[in-house]
Design a protein around this motif. Structure first.
Motif, PDB file in Angstrom:
ATOM      1  N   GLU A 113       0.821  -1.203   0.000  1.00  0.00           N
ATOM      2  CA  GLU A 113       0.000   0.000   0.000  1.00  0.00           C
ATOM      3  C   GLU A 113       0.863   1.266   0.000  1.00  0.00           C
ATOM      4  O   GLU A 113       0.578   2.225  -0.713  1.00  0.00           O
ATOM      5  CB  GLU A 113      -0.898  -0.021   1.235  1.00  0.00           C
ATOM      6  CG  GLU A 113      -2.160   0.774   1.048  1.00  0.00           C
ATOM      7  CD  GLU A 113      -3.132   0.539   2.191  1.00  0.00           C
ATOM      8  OE1 GLU A 113      -2.811  -0.265   3.099  1.00  0.00           O
ATOM      9  OE2 GLU A 113      -4.187   1.173   2.172  1.00  0.00           O
ATOM     10  N   GLN A 114       1.931   1.221   0.815  1.00  0.00           N
ATOM     11  CA  GLN A 114       2.835   2.386   0.871  1.00  0.00           C
ATOM     12  C   GLN A 114       3.425   2.679  -0.506  1.00  0.00           C
ATOM     13  O   GLN A 114       3.468   3.823  -0.948  1.00  0.00           O
ATOM     14  CB  GLN A 114       3.997   2.111   1.840  1.00  0.00           C
ATOM     15  CG  GLN A 114       3.650   2.215   3.312  1.00  0.00           C
ATOM     16  CD  GLN A 114       4.850   1.835   4.161  1.00  0.00           C
ATOM     17  OE1 GLN A 114       5.358   0.721   4.067  1.00  0.00           O
ATOM     18  NE2 GLN A 114       5.311   2.761   4.976  1.00  0.00           N
ATOM     19  N   VAL A 146       2.760   5.986  -3.423  1.00  0.00           N
ATOM     20  CA  VAL A 146       3.739   6.830  -4.117  1.00  0.00           C
ATOM     21  C   VAL A 146       3.570   6.696  -5.632  1.00  0.00           C
ATOM     22  O   VAL A 146       3.540   7.686  -6.363  1.00  0.00           O
ATOM     23  CB  VAL A 146       5.180   6.468  -3.694  1.00  0.00           C
ATOM     24  CG1 VAL A 146       6.192   7.277  -4.490  1.00  0.00           C
ATOM     25  CG2 VAL A 146       5.367   6.712  -2.201  1.00  0.00           C
ATOM     26  N   LEU A 147       3.433   5.458  -6.086  1.00  0.00           N
ATOM     27  CA  LEU A 147       3.259   5.246  -7.536  1.00  0.00           C
ATOM     28  C   LEU A 147       1.983   5.924  -8.020  1.00  0.00           C
ATOM     29  O   LEU A 147       1.921   6.442  -9.137  1.00  0.00           O
ATOM     30  CB  LEU A 147       3.204   3.745  -7.858  1.00  0.00           C
ATOM     31  CG  LEU A 147       4.460   2.921  -7.565  1.00  0.00           C
ATOM     32  CD1 LEU A 147       4.271   1.487  -8.044  1.00  0.00           C
ATOM     33  CD2 LEU A 147       5.690   3.528  -8.228  1.00  0.00           C
ATOM     34  N   GLY A 148       0.989   5.932  -7.149  1.00  0.00           N
ATOM     35  CA  GLY A 148      -0.301   6.534  -7.504  1.00  0.00           C
ATOM     36  C   GLY A 148      -0.201   8.009  -7.828  1.00  0.00           C
ATOM     37  O   GLY A 148      -1.041   8.555  -8.537  1.00  0.00           O
ATOM     38  N   VAL A 168       5.184  -5.067  -9.396  1.00  0.00           N
ATOM     39  CA  VAL A 168       5.127  -6.505  -9.653  1.00  0.00           C
ATOM     40  C   VAL A 168       5.246  -7.272  -8.347  1.00  0.00           C
ATOM     41  O   VAL A 168       4.484  -8.179  -8.061  1.00  0.00           O
ATOM     42  CB  VAL A 168       6.267  -6.932 -10.611  1.00  0.00           C
ATOM     43  CG1 VAL A 168       6.195  -8.422 -10.888  1.00  0.00           C
ATOM     44  CG2 VAL A 168       6.187  -6.144 -11.899  1.00  0.00           C
ATOM     45  N   ASP A 169       6.190  -6.868  -7.532  1.00  0.00           N
ATOM     46  CA  ASP A 169       6.477  -7.658  -6.355  1.00  0.00           C
ATOM     47  C   ASP A 169       7.246  -6.850  -5.325  1.00  0.00           C
ATOM     48  O   ASP A 169       7.864  -5.849  -5.658  1.00  0.00           O
ATOM     49  CB  ASP A 169       7.347  -8.858  -6.787  1.00  0.00           C
ATOM     50  CG  ASP A 169       7.154 -10.022  -5.842  1.00  0.00           C
ATOM     51  OD1 ASP A 169       6.410  -9.853  -4.856  1.00  0.00           O
ATOM     52  OD2 ASP A 169       7.749 -11.087  -6.105  1.00  0.00           O
ATOM     53  N   LEU A 170       7.207  -7.326  -4.097  1.00  0.00           N
ATOM     54  CA  LEU A 170       8.025  -6.725  -3.049  1.00  0.00           C
ATOM     55  C   LEU A 170       8.998  -7.770  -2.530  1.00  0.00           C
ATOM     56  O   LEU A 170       8.627  -8.924  -2.317  1.00  0.00           O
ATOM     57  CB  LEU A 170       7.145  -6.258  -1.886  1.00  0.00           C
ATOM     58  CG  LEU A 170       6.314  -4.996  -2.082  1.00  0.00           C
ATOM     59  CD1 LEU A 170       5.392  -4.806  -0.891  1.00  0.00           C
ATOM     60  CD2 LEU A 170       7.213  -3.782  -2.254  1.00  0.00           C
ATOM     61  N   LYS A 204      -6.944  -0.614  -7.723  1.00  0.00           N
ATOM     62  CA  LYS A 204      -5.545  -1.031  -7.837  1.00  0.00           C
ATOM     63  C   LYS A 204      -4.765  -0.704  -6.568  1.00  0.00           C
ATOM     64  O   LYS A 204      -4.008  -1.522  -6.072  1.00  0.00           O
ATOM     65  CB  LYS A 204      -4.880  -0.355  -9.046  1.00  0.00           C
ATOM     66  CG  LYS A 204      -5.319  -0.968 -10.348  1.00  0.00           C
ATOM     67  CD  LYS A 204      -4.431  -0.539 -11.477  1.00  0.00           C
ATOM     68  CE  LYS A 204      -3.192  -1.418 -11.535  1.00  0.00           C
ATOM     69  NZ  LYS A 204      -2.336  -1.067 -12.665  1.00  0.00           N
ATOM     70  N   VAL A 205      -4.982   0.505  -6.078  1.00  0.00           N
ATOM     71  CA  VAL A 205      -4.268   0.914  -4.868  1.00  0.00           C
ATOM     72  C   VAL A 205      -4.638   0.006  -3.698  1.00  0.00           C
ATOM     73  O   VAL A 205      -3.799  -0.357  -2.887  1.00  0.00           O
ATOM     74  CB  VAL A 205      -4.575   2.389  -4.533  1.00  0.00           C
ATOM     75  CG1 VAL A 205      -4.001   2.758  -3.179  1.00  0.00           C
ATOM     76  CG2 VAL A 205      -3.978   3.293  -5.606  1.00  0.00           C
ATOM     77  N   SER A 206      -5.896  -0.365  -3.640  1.00  0.00           N
ATOM     78  CA  SER A 206      -6.320  -1.196  -2.509  1.00  0.00           C
ATOM     79  C   SER A 206      -6.176  -2.676  -2.832  1.00  0.00           C
ATOM     80  O   SER A 206      -6.692  -3.524  -2.106  1.00  0.00           O
ATOM     81  CB  SER A 206      -7.757  -0.853  -2.134  1.00  0.00           C
ATOM     82  OG  SER A 206      -8.579  -0.995  -3.262  1.00  0.00           O
TER      83      SER A 206
END
Lengths: 74, 357
Positions: A5-6, A10-12, A28-30, B302-304
Motif C-alpha cells: 500500500e505504501q 507513491v506510484l499513484g 510486480v512484487d516486493l 488497484k491501490v487497494s
C-alpha cells in the motif's frame, strides 16, 4: 517491512500522468524493503524513460518510506 | 568573466500573458532613453534577455553590450573588473587593463546581481554612474564613460535598503526605470508557447524532427512550480530532446521533479483537465463523467489491491455503491494479485484516461 500500500501510494501520484499517456508503472512484487516494478505501455521500451523513472521513483519512494531500499525495474 | 551572450531577436518569445506583453511594450518605450533601468526578477526569469533586448532596440545597438555578474567577483576583484587598473597597481598587474565601464564605451553595461555588490563598493559605483567617469585602480586620471547602465537584481532592492544592506542613494540612482519580471508560475499561460519554442529550438540544433508533446506532459508542465523559471523549463526541454528515442514526448520522459511536482496531481484533476479538448466541436458530458468515474474506480481498486471495502473508503462512497458503479461502468474487477500471477492480466480492466485527439 515496506507494504504494498505504501509503495502504491507513491506510484499513484505519478500514475495518472503515465496512464494518460497510455502507459503505466506496475508494482510486480516486493522483496523485503525493495520493490520490483514494470513499465508498461508506450514508455516501456524507452531507455530514457527507464532511467528517469528509475531515479525519480526510487528517490520519491526513499523520501516517503524511510526503510525503503531499492527499486528494480524488471 | 562571462562570454558575451549571443543575442538575436529570435530568442524573444512573446507569450500570451498580459504582464509580459506590458513589459515588452515598456521595453520599446524605454529603449529610446538613456536612463538607468533596473530589472528585478527571480533567477531564470530572463533579466539578461530583457537587458539584451533593451540594448538591441536602442540607438546604441551598434556599440558594445557588456554583461557582468557582480556575484562572480570578490570584493577586491570587482573594483578592478568594473573600473580596470593601471600597470603596477598591485602584484601581477603587469599591464594596463580597461574595466567593464570602459569596454562598454558608447554602449550598454548590464550589471547583473547588483544585490550582491558589497556596501563599500556601492559608493564607488554610485560615483561612477553619477559623474559618468571612472578611475582605474592605481590610476589618477578620470576617464569619461558614456554608457547606459542596466542593473539586474533577484532581490527587492527597496527591501534591502530598508534593511540597511543597500545604499539608498545608489538605489534611487539606479531605480529610474524599473522592470519587474514575473516568475514563470505567475504566468502559466505562457508555458505552452515557451515549451513549443524550446522543443523546436533544441530539435533544430540537434537536426532532429520537432517532437510531438503529449497532453499529459503539457499538463505536468502547466502544473509544475518551476522554481528555476524559464531557464529550468529550457533545460528540461533540452534534456528531453537529447534523450527522446521515439519522437513523442510522454510522461515517462519527464524528470522526477516535474513528474512528482505536478503538485496535487490526483486522478481527478488529470482526467478532468485532460478530458477537455480545446478544438473539438462538442463533448459529451456523460461520456466524460463515465471516463472519469471509471478511471477513479480503477485507480482505487488497484491501490487497494482489489479490496472493494478499502477502495470504497478511498473514494468516500459506500461499499454497496461501489459494486453498482463497477457494474455500471462495465469494469472487470481486478483480481487480487500475488507474486506469481501474470501481470497484465488485469490490464484489460484499465480504462485509459481520455486524451483528446
Amino acid at each position: 517491512m515496506v507494504s504494498r500500500e505504501q509503495v502504491e501510494t507513491v506510484l499513484g501520484r505519478i500514475r495518472p500522468l503515465m496512464q494518460a499517456d497510455g502507459g503505466d508503472i506496475e508494482l510486480v512484487d516486493l522483496h523485503g524493503n525493495s520493490a520490483h516494478v514494470r513499465l508498461t505501455g508506450m514508455c516501456a521500451g524507452c531507455p530514457s524513460a527507464h532511467m528517469t523513472l528509475y531515479m525519480g521513483v526510487e528517490m520519491a519512494l526513499r523520501e516517503e518510506i524511510k526503510e525503503f531500499e531499492e527499486l528494480v525495474v524488471v | 568573466m562571462r562570454p558575451p551572450a549571443a543575442f538575436s531577436p529570435d530568442d524573444i518569445v512573446v507569450g500570451h500573458s498580459t504582464r509580459m506583453r506590458a513589459i515588452f511594450d515598456f521595453v520599446k518605450v524605454v529603449s529610446r532613453s538613456d536612463s538607468s533601468v533596473i530589472i528585478t526578477g527571480e533567477s531564470g526569469t530572463g533579466k539578461e534577455v530583457i537587458a539584451n533586448l533593451l540594448h538591441h532596440s536602442s540607438s546604441r545597438r551598434h556599440q558594445p553590450f557588456v554583461a557582468v555578474s557582480c556575484a562572480l567577483f570578490s570584493e577586491n576583484l570587482i573594483e578592478t573588473e568594473l573600473f580596470g587598473h593601471e600597470r603596477g597597481a598591485f602584484t601581477g598587474a603587469i599591464k594596463d587593463k580597461p574595466g567593464r565601464f570602459e569596454m562598454a564605451q558608447g554602449g550598454t553595461l548590464f550589471l547583473d546581481d547588483i544585490d550582491d555588490v558589497p556596501l563599500s563598493m556601492q559608493v564607488k559605483l554610485l560615483r561612477a554612474i553619477q559623474n559618468r567617469t571612472v578611475e582605474r585602480v592605481g590610476g589618477t586620471r578620470s576617464i569619461n564613460v558614456n554608457v547606459r547602465v542596466i542593473t539586474g537584481s533577484k532581490r527587492d532592492l527597496k527591501q534591502m535598503v530598508a534593511e540597511g544592506n543597500f545604499r539608498e542613494d545608489l538605489y534611487y540612482r539606479l531605480n529610474v526605470l524599473p522592470i519587474v519580471l514575473p516568475p514563470l508560475r505567475e504566468r502559466r499561460e505562457d508555458i505552452p508557447v515557451l515549451t513549443d519554442f524550446f522543443f523546436k529550438k533544441f530539435a533544430k540544433a540537434r537536426g532532429a524532427d520537432v517532437p510531438v508533446v503529449s497532453n499529459a506532459v503539457r499538463y505536468a508542465f502547466s502544473r509544475y512550480r518551476w522554481p528555476g523559471n524559464v531557464r529550468e523549463l529550457e533545460n528540461s526541454c533540452e534534456r528531453i530532446v537529447q534523450t527522446c528515442t521515439c519522437g513523442t514526448v510522454r510522461a515517462g520522459c519527464l524528470a522526477a521533479g516535474v513528474l512528482f511536482g505536478g503538485g496535487d496531481a490526483s486522478p481527478v484533476s488529470v482526467s478532468a483537465e485532460l478530458a477537455v479538448p480545446g478544438d473539438a466541436p462538442s463533448i459529451s458530458l456523460d461520456d466524460r463523467l463515465r471516463e472519469v468515474e471509471s478511471n477513479l474506480i480503477t485507480w482505487a481498486l488497484k491501490v487497494s489491491d482489489g479490496n472493494k471495502s478499502k477502495a470504497a473508503e478511498l473514494l468516500s462512497i459506500k461499499r454497496s455503491t461501489l459494486g453498482d458503479r463497477i457494474a455500471r461502468c462495465g469494469l472487470v474487477e481486478p483480481v487480487s494479485r500475488d507474486a506469481d500471477a501474470p501481470v497484465g492480466l488485469d490490464e484489460t480492466s484499465i480504462a485509459p484516461v481520455a486524451v483528446p485527439a
